[in-house]
Design an enzyme around this catalytic site. Structure first.
Site, short mmCIF file in Angstrom:
data_model
loop_
_atom_site.label_atom_id
_atom_site.label_comp_id
_atom_site.label_asym_id
_atom_site.label_seq_id
_atom_site.Cartn_x
_atom_site.Cartn_y
_atom_site.Cartn_z
CG ASP A 204 -2.51 -19.39 -6.77
OD1 ASP A 204 -2.08 -19.90 -5.72
OD2 ASP A 204 -2.76 -18.18 -6.88
CB VAL A 205 -0.95 -24.75 -4.27
CG1 VAL A 205 -0.46 -25.72 -5.33
CG2 VAL A 205 0.18 -23.87 -3.74
CB SER B 32 11.30 -24.65 7.38
OG SER B 32 12.44 -23.86 7.68
CB ILE C 187 13.05 -28.77 -2.52
CG1 ILE C 187 14.27 -28.21 -1.78
CG2 ILE C 187 12.56 -30.07 -1.89
CD1 ILE C 187 13.95 -27.66 -0.38
CE1 TYR D 231 9.46 -20.45 4.33
CE2 TYR D 231 10.89 -20.81 6.23
CZ TYR D 231 10.45 -21.17 4.97
OH TYR D 231 11.00 -22.27 4.35
CE LYS E 114 7.84 -23.72 4.83
NZ LYS E 114 7.37 -24.66 3.79
CG ASP F 284 5.74 -24.08 -9.80
OD1 ASP F 284 6.56 -24.66 -9.05
OD2 ASP F 284 5.61 -22.83 -9.82
N1 LIG Z 1 15.60 -23.56 0.16
C1 LIG Z 1 15.67 -23.63 1.50
O1 LIG Z 1 16.68 -23.27 2.13
C2 LIG Z 1 14.50 -24.18 2.27
C3 LIG Z 1 14.68 -24.44 3.64
C4 LIG Z 1 13.62 -24.94 4.38
C5 LIG Z 1 12.40 -25.19 3.76
N2 LIG Z 1 12.24 -24.92 2.43
C6 LIG Z 1 10.94 -25.19 1.83
O2 LIG Z 1 11.07 -26.05 0.73
C7 LIG Z 1 10.00 -25.83 -0.19
C8 LIG Z 1 10.56 -25.65 -1.59
O3 LIG Z 1 11.34 -24.45 -1.59
P1 LIG Z 1 12.54 -24.20 -2.60
O4 LIG Z 1 13.69 -23.79 -1.79
O5 LIG Z 1 12.66 -25.33 -3.56
O6 LIG Z 1 12.00 -22.86 -3.31
P2 LIG Z 1 11.83 -22.43 -4.83
O7 LIG Z 1 11.51 -20.98 -4.78
O8 LIG Z 1 12.98 -22.89 -5.64
O9 LIG Z 1 10.55 -23.27 -5.31
C9 LIG Z 1 9.27 -22.98 -4.83
C10 LIG Z 1 8.28 -23.24 -5.94
O10 LIG Z 1 6.96 -23.00 -5.43
C11 LIG Z 1 6.22 -22.38 -6.46
N3 LIG Z 1 5.08 -21.64 -5.93
C12 LIG Z 1 5.10 -20.51 -5.19
N4 LIG Z 1 3.86 -20.08 -4.94
C13 LIG Z 1 3.02 -20.97 -5.55
C14 LIG Z 1 1.62 -21.07 -5.67
N5 LIG Z 1 0.80 -20.14 -5.13
N6 LIG Z 1 1.09 -22.09 -6.37
C15 LIG Z 1 1.91 -23.02 -6.93
N7 LIG Z 1 3.25 -22.98 -6.86
C16 LIG Z 1 3.79 -21.96 -6.18
C17 LIG Z 1 7.23 -21.45 -7.13
O11 LIG Z 1 6.78 -21.04 -8.43
C18 LIG Z 1 8.46 -22.32 -7.16
O12 LIG Z 1 8.54 -23.07 -8.35
C19 LIG Z 1 9.25 -24.61 0.34
O13 LIG Z 1 8.11 -25.03 1.05
C20 LIG Z 1 10.25 -23.97 1.28
O14 LIG Z 1 9.61 -23.20 2.28
C21 LIG Z 1 13.26 -24.43 1.67
#
Ligand SMILES: NC(=O)c1ccc[n+]([C@@H]2O[C@H](COP(=O)([O-])OP(=O)(O)OC[C@H]3O[C@@H](n4cnc5c(N)ncnc54)[C@H](O)[C@@H]3O)[C@@H](O)[C@H]2O)c1
Length: 262
Positions: free
Chosen positions: A63-64, A151, A18, A164, A168, A37
Site C-alpha cells: 500500500d503506497v 494528468s 498504465i 483528483y 495531480k 501494487d
Molecule cells: N486512465 C486515465 O485516463 C488516466 C488519465 C490521467 C492520469 N492517469 C493516472 O495514471 C495512473 C495509472 O492509472 P490507470 O489508469 O492505469 O489506473 P488503474 O486503476 O488501471 O491502475 C491503478 C493501479 O494503482 C493501484 N493502487 C491503487 N491504490 C494503491 C495503493 N494504495 N497502493 C498501491 N497500489 C495502489 C491499483 O490497485 C491499480 O492496480 C494514475 O496515477 C492515474 O491517476 C490515468
C-alpha cells in the site's frame, strides 16, 4: 541491447492499466522490474507474464500510502537487483465529486494515494538511487530517473474531481521540486500527464458519475487525434523519460493526450 539494459526499476500501480503496460515495456527494453501494487495477486500475475516473455520481474503487495510498505518495496528491489536506478510512480485513484459532495475520507484517500505515495517512494528510493548512480557515474555511466504520473487535470481543472485535480497539480509541481533537489545527485525527475486512457480507472469514473460507460468513453475520445489513449501510448512516453534518450531532461512535464488540452 535494449534502452533499459541492466536497469533496475520499480513500477507502482503495476498490476493494472498504465503501470502494467509500463512494467511490460521496461522489461522488454531490458530492465529488471519490481511490480508494486495493493493488488498483490494482480502484481504477481504481471510479474509472471513478464518472466514468461523471458525477462526478469518480481512482485510485491504494498500500500503506497504506508511508509513501511514503501520502505519494504524499495528494500526488496535493492536487495534482489543489487541496486535501484528507476522509479515510476503510477499508482493512483480517482473520486469523481465536487467539494460539497466529496466525503472527507475520499479526499484523504486521493491525496494519500496520488500525492503522499510519491513523497514516500522517493523518501526511500532516492538514497538507494543515489548510491547506485554514484557507482554507475564513477564508471562513466548514467544516473537514476523517476517518472511521476500526473494528468491533464494537473494542468487544468475538470468537473466533479476536486481532490483528483488538487492531487495531480501537486504531482506536477512536486516533480519540479524533486528535479531541483536531486539533479545534482544524478537523479532526473519528470512527469507524464496522460489524457483519457482506456484503463479500468476510466471505466470506474463512468460508474462513479452514474453514466453509461460506452457513451462516456466515446465522449472521452473527442480530441484532435479522435481516440482514447492506450496504456502503451503512455508507457512509451515513460520509457523515453527513464531511458538515456532523455539524458538532459529533468523537471519536465510531458503531456500525452492526443491533443486533448491543446
Ligand atoms: N486512465 C486515465 O485516463 C488516466 C488519465 C490521467 C492520469 N492517469 C493516472 O495514471 C495512473 C495509472 O492509472 P490507470 O489508469 O492505469 O489506473 P488503474 O486503476 O488501471 O491502475 C491503478 C493501479 O494503482 C493501484 N493502487 C491503487 N491504490 C494503491 C495503493 N494504495 N497502493 C498501491 N497500489 C495502489 C491499483 O490497485 C491499480 O492496480 C494514475 O496515477 C492515474 O491517476 C490515468
Amino acid at each position: 541491447m535494449g534502452a533499459m539494459q541492466d536497469r533496475r526499476a520499480i513500477v507502482t500501480g503495476g498490476a493494472s492499466g498504465i503501470g502494467r503496460a509500463t512494467a511490460h515495456l521496461l522489461a522488454r527494453a531490458g530492465a529488471r522490474v519490481l511490480v508494486v501494487d495493493l493488488d498483490g495477486d494482480g502484481a504477481e500475475v504481471v510479474a509472471r507474464e513478464i518472466r514468461a516473455e523471458g525477462a526478469e520481474a518480481i512482485a510485491i503487495r504494498a500500500d503506497v500510502t504506508l511508509d513501511a510498505d514503501c520502505r519494504a518495496a524499495v528494500e526488496r528491489a535493492t536487495e534482489v537487483f543489487g541496486g535501484l536506478d528507476t522509479l515510476v510512480n503510477c499508482a493512483g485513484v480517482i473520486r469523481r465529486a465536487n467539494a460539497v459532495d466529496l466525503a472527507e475520507a475520499d479526499w484523504d484517500l486521493v491525496m494519500a494515494v496520488n500525492v503522499k505515495s510519491v513523497y514516500l517512494m522517493a523518501h526511500h528510493a532516492v538514497p538507494r538511487m543515489i548510491e547506485s548512480a554514484r557507482g554507475a557515474m564513477n564508471a562513466g555511466g548514467r544516473g537514476g530517473a523517476i517518472v511521476n504520473i500526473g494528468s491533464g487535470w494537473g494542468l487544468k481543472g475538470g468537473p466533479d474531481a476536486v481532490a483528483y485535480c488538487a492531487s495531480k497539480g501537486a504531482v506536477v509541481n512536486m516533480t519540479r521540486a524533486m528535479a531541483i533537489d536531486h539533479g545534482p545527485q544524478g537523479i532526473r525527475v519528470n512527469c507524464v500527464c496522460p489524457g483519457d486512457t482506456d484503463t479500468p480507472m476510466l471505466h470506474a469514473e463512468a460508474r462513479q458519475l452514474g453514466l453509461d460507460e460506452v457513451a462516456f468513453l466515446a465522449e472521452s475520445a473527442e480530441r484532435p487525434l479522435a481516440r482514447l489513449g492506450t496504456p502503451d501510448d503512455i508507457a512509451q512516453a515513460i520509457l523515453y523519460l527513464v531511458s538515456d534518450a532523455s539524458s538532459w531532461v529533468t523537471g519536465s512535464v510531458l503531456v500525452v493526450d492526443g491533443g486533448g488540452i491543446a
